[in-house]
Design an enzyme around this catalytic site. Structure first.
Site, PDB file in Angstrom:
ATOM      1  N   GLU A 305      -4.782  24.714   4.724  1.00  0.00           N
ATOM      2  CA  GLU A 305      -4.347  26.077   4.847  1.00  0.00           C
ATOM      3  C   GLU A 305      -2.756  26.059   5.080  1.00  0.00           C
ATOM      4  O   GLU A 305      -2.110  27.142   4.662  1.00  0.00           O
ATOM      5  CB  GLU A 305      -5.013  26.759   6.102  1.00  0.00           C
ATOM      6  N   HIS A 334     -22.083   4.831  -0.177  1.00  0.00           N
ATOM      7  CA  HIS A 334     -23.465   5.181  -0.850  1.00  0.00           C
ATOM      8  C   HIS A 334     -23.289   6.562  -1.414  1.00  0.00           C
ATOM      9  O   HIS A 334     -24.553   6.929  -1.956  1.00  0.00           O
ATOM     10  CB  HIS A 334     -24.566   4.859   0.076  1.00  0.00           C
ATOM     11  N   LYS A 448      -9.687  39.042   2.695  1.00  0.00           N
ATOM     12  CA  LYS A 448     -10.321  39.700   4.201  1.00  0.00           C
ATOM     13  C   LYS A 448     -10.104  41.235   3.838  1.00  0.00           C
ATOM     14  O   LYS A 448     -10.905  42.038   4.121  1.00  0.00           O
ATOM     15  CB  LYS A 448      -8.976  39.606   5.059  1.00  0.00           C
TER      16      LYS A 448
HETATM   17  O1  PA5 Z   1      -5.463  28.326  11.118  1.00  0.00           O
HETATM   18  C1  PA5 Z   1      -5.788  29.708  10.915  1.00  0.00           C
HETATM   19  O2  PA5 Z   1      -4.540  30.202  11.179  1.00  0.00           O
HETATM   20  C2  PA5 Z   1      -6.863  30.032  10.624  1.00  0.00           C
HETATM   21  O3  PA5 Z   1      -7.853  29.381  10.063  1.00  0.00           O
HETATM   22  C3  PA5 Z   1      -7.561  30.870  11.704  1.00  0.00           C
HETATM   23  O4  PA5 Z   1      -7.692  30.301  12.934  1.00  0.00           O
HETATM   24  C4  PA5 Z   1      -8.931  31.605  11.632  1.00  0.00           C
HETATM   25  O5  PA5 Z   1      -8.700  32.457  10.406  1.00  0.00           O
HETATM   26  C5  PA5 Z   1      -9.278  32.516  12.875  1.00  0.00           C
HETATM   27  O6  PA5 Z   1      -8.110  33.288  13.154  1.00  0.00           O
HETATM   28  P1  PA5 Z   1      -8.452  34.095  14.686  1.00  0.00           P
HETATM   29  O7  PA5 Z   1      -8.244  32.885  15.617  1.00  0.00           O
HETATM   30  O8  PA5 Z   1      -7.185  34.801  14.476  1.00  0.00           O
HETATM   31  O9  PA5 Z   1      -9.612  34.548  14.836  1.00  0.00           O
END
Ligand code: PA5
Length: 480
Positions: A305, A334, A448
């Site tokens: 990410e 394996h 989203k």
């Molecule tokens: O790393 C990130 O920003 C995302 O993976 C968030 O952790 C994830 O989308 C969850 O977001 P939030 O903590 O706002 O619910």
């Protein structure tokens, strides 16, 4: 008060993570490897990345770097955990992504595999920990259905307070619990971890009076494991938070070395980066320890990410990043290894090796007349696992497949604290080499917003219409 072991510099030095990248180099893997000159050639950019890191840290933009020093945050976590520990037998994390993976990784690394099933006394009256990290209805129902509800606390974790999956988990769990224990009691069973001021969850805290903890505003989800996001669940299951944070501080001190040759984060980031430009688009992270499998998952999210970005900071198209893949040794010898040995030359393999395991299990010398069993007798499982890791690394190198080994002397809170901190800094240094922003995730927004539209959220009607107006799917591309 007796001194903690991490306060002994000799003990701490013996727990330092080390890196062996011999098998990344051309001397060992031929053309597929790096030359010393290629590494040296990156030195000026690594020096610039190091400077940038200092400046960004000063500016507060990389606030995660200072988390290991936040004693007040630790105190707040303890304040919330204390009353819960008086009655709680089951602790459920409602969250997803960066708000779930860290807690799961810590639990898996630092508690025994059967911790959740131990009788309470053996768990020192600590709760079992469950981390949802999804909205699969069968999994959600099945998880709640198996809990001792009268003794269950829920930790709703969302930095933004707006994540649909987490809010959905909350709504269902709250309703479910209310049905079993009544409104007043249900309310006492929830702790919210979110932004100190913004978002739906913070509003709910203010309105309904749920106990809460704050995630520092400048720390994003995937960098938040050392905030209450990871620390409260860890505290509940009895992980030594002081040692964890001391490990992170220890790594921070090591990473102050300006010379990239001395700096583990610069070294790792440069290897990960340079191999991306040698068509190695897959970064396999392969701990030789089941307990570190969750850490590998956590890292995969952090890396993917943070680095998967279309544009660099100047707005130019770069399509940066490499694809992280979790494998576990010896299990995946394996399953995956054949592909790593002989498949496409597109992977860089990072092993996590453990120097010393907690349990010394020896294989008994039974059926000694059978040579195929006899040779194992008297050896330990640790020896076998390490032999397999070294043999795999060596044979990969013989086949011209670059790989490196990051070694943890043991698995304990101190080494895990180091590992977390190191991998977070590596990610940011790699982002600096790619010239991208590691802290945002613009690519996930579209999905989203369309989901909001499909679920009828006001304000997202256009997204719903956009999808409906798209080309209709063609029958010829479906199969029955
Ligand atoms: O790393 C990130 O920003 C995302 O993976 C968030 O952790 C994830 O989308 C969850 O977001 P939030 O903590 O706002 O619910």
């Amino acid at each position: 008060m007796s001194k903690k072991r991490f306060e002994d510099p000799k003990w701490a030095a013996g727990q330092a993570l080390t890196l062996d990248y011999n098998y990344c180099m051309a001397e060992f893997v031929g053309d597929q490897g790096l030359s010393a000159a290629a590494l040296e050639g990156l030195a000026p950019r690594l020096a610039a990345a190091f400077q940038e890191l200092q400046v960004e840290r000063q500016s507060g933009r990389l606030a995660f770097l200072d988390l290991p020093y936040q004693q007040e945050m630790l105190a707040a976590v303890r304040r919330v955990a204390k009353p819960l520990l008086e009655w709680c037998w089951e602790f459920v994390v409602l969250g997803i992504g960066g708000s779930a993976l860290g807690a799961r990784a810590l639990h898996q690394a630092l508690r025994p595999p059967q911790f959740n099933r131990f009788p309470l006394a053996r768990r020192q009256h600590r709760p079992a920990l469950w981390v949802l990290d999804n909205i699969d209805p069968d999994y959600l129902f099945g998880m709640l259905d198996g809990l001792e509800l009268r003794r269950t606390a829920f930790n709703v974790i969302s930095k933004s307070g707006s994540t649909a999956e987490t809010l959905a988990q909350f709504l269902f769990a709250y309703h479910f619990l209310r049905g079993r224990v009544g409104e007043a009691k249900a309310r006492e069973r929830f702790v919210v971890t979110t932004d100190p001021e913004k978002g739906n969850l913070r509003r709910l805290v203010v309105q309904e009076g749920f106990p809460s903890l704050s995630v520092p505003p400048a720390v994003g989800g995937r960098f938040s494991v050392l905030t209450p996001v990871g620390l409260l669940p860890a505290a509940m299951v009895g992980i030594d938070l002081e040692e964890l944070l001391a490990g992170a501080r220890f790594m921070d001190q090591r990473l102050q070395a300006a010379d990239y040759q001395e700096n583990l984060a610069s070294k790792l980031a440069s290897l990960f980066y340079l191999f991306a430009f040698k068509a190695r688009n897959i970064l396999v992270i392969m701990p030789y320890a089941t307990a570190l499998s969750g850490m590998a998952d956590w890292f995969c999210q952090l890396w993917a990410e943070s680095l998967g970005k279309k544009q660099d900071l100047k707005g130019q198209k770069v399509e940066a990043g490499t694809t992280p893949v979790r494998a576990v040794g010896a299990t995946d010898q394996h399953s995956q290894l054949q592909l790593y040995m002989e498949g496409p030359q597109d992977k860089l393999i990072t092993f996590l090796e453990v120097g010393k395991f907690e349990h010394r299990l020896e294989m008994p010398d039974l059926f000694s007349e059978m040579e195929g069993l006899h040779y194992l007798g008297g050896h330990t499982f640790e020896e076998l696992l390490q032999a397999e890791q070294r043999a795999t690394a060596f044979n990969l190198s013989k086949a011209g497949r670059p790989n490196l080994t990051l070694r943890l002397p043991e698995i304990n809170a101190f080494t895990i604290g180091q590992l977390i901190y190191l991998l977070e800094v590596v990610t940011v240094v790699a982002a600096s080499l790619w010239g991208i922003n590691p802290l945002d995730q613009p690519g996930v927004e579209g999905g989203k917003q369309t989901t909001y539209g499909l679920m009828g959220r006001p304000g997202f009607e256009d997204q719903r219409r956009e999808m409906a107006a798209g080309p209709s799917k063609l029958e010829k591309y479906r199969s029955s």
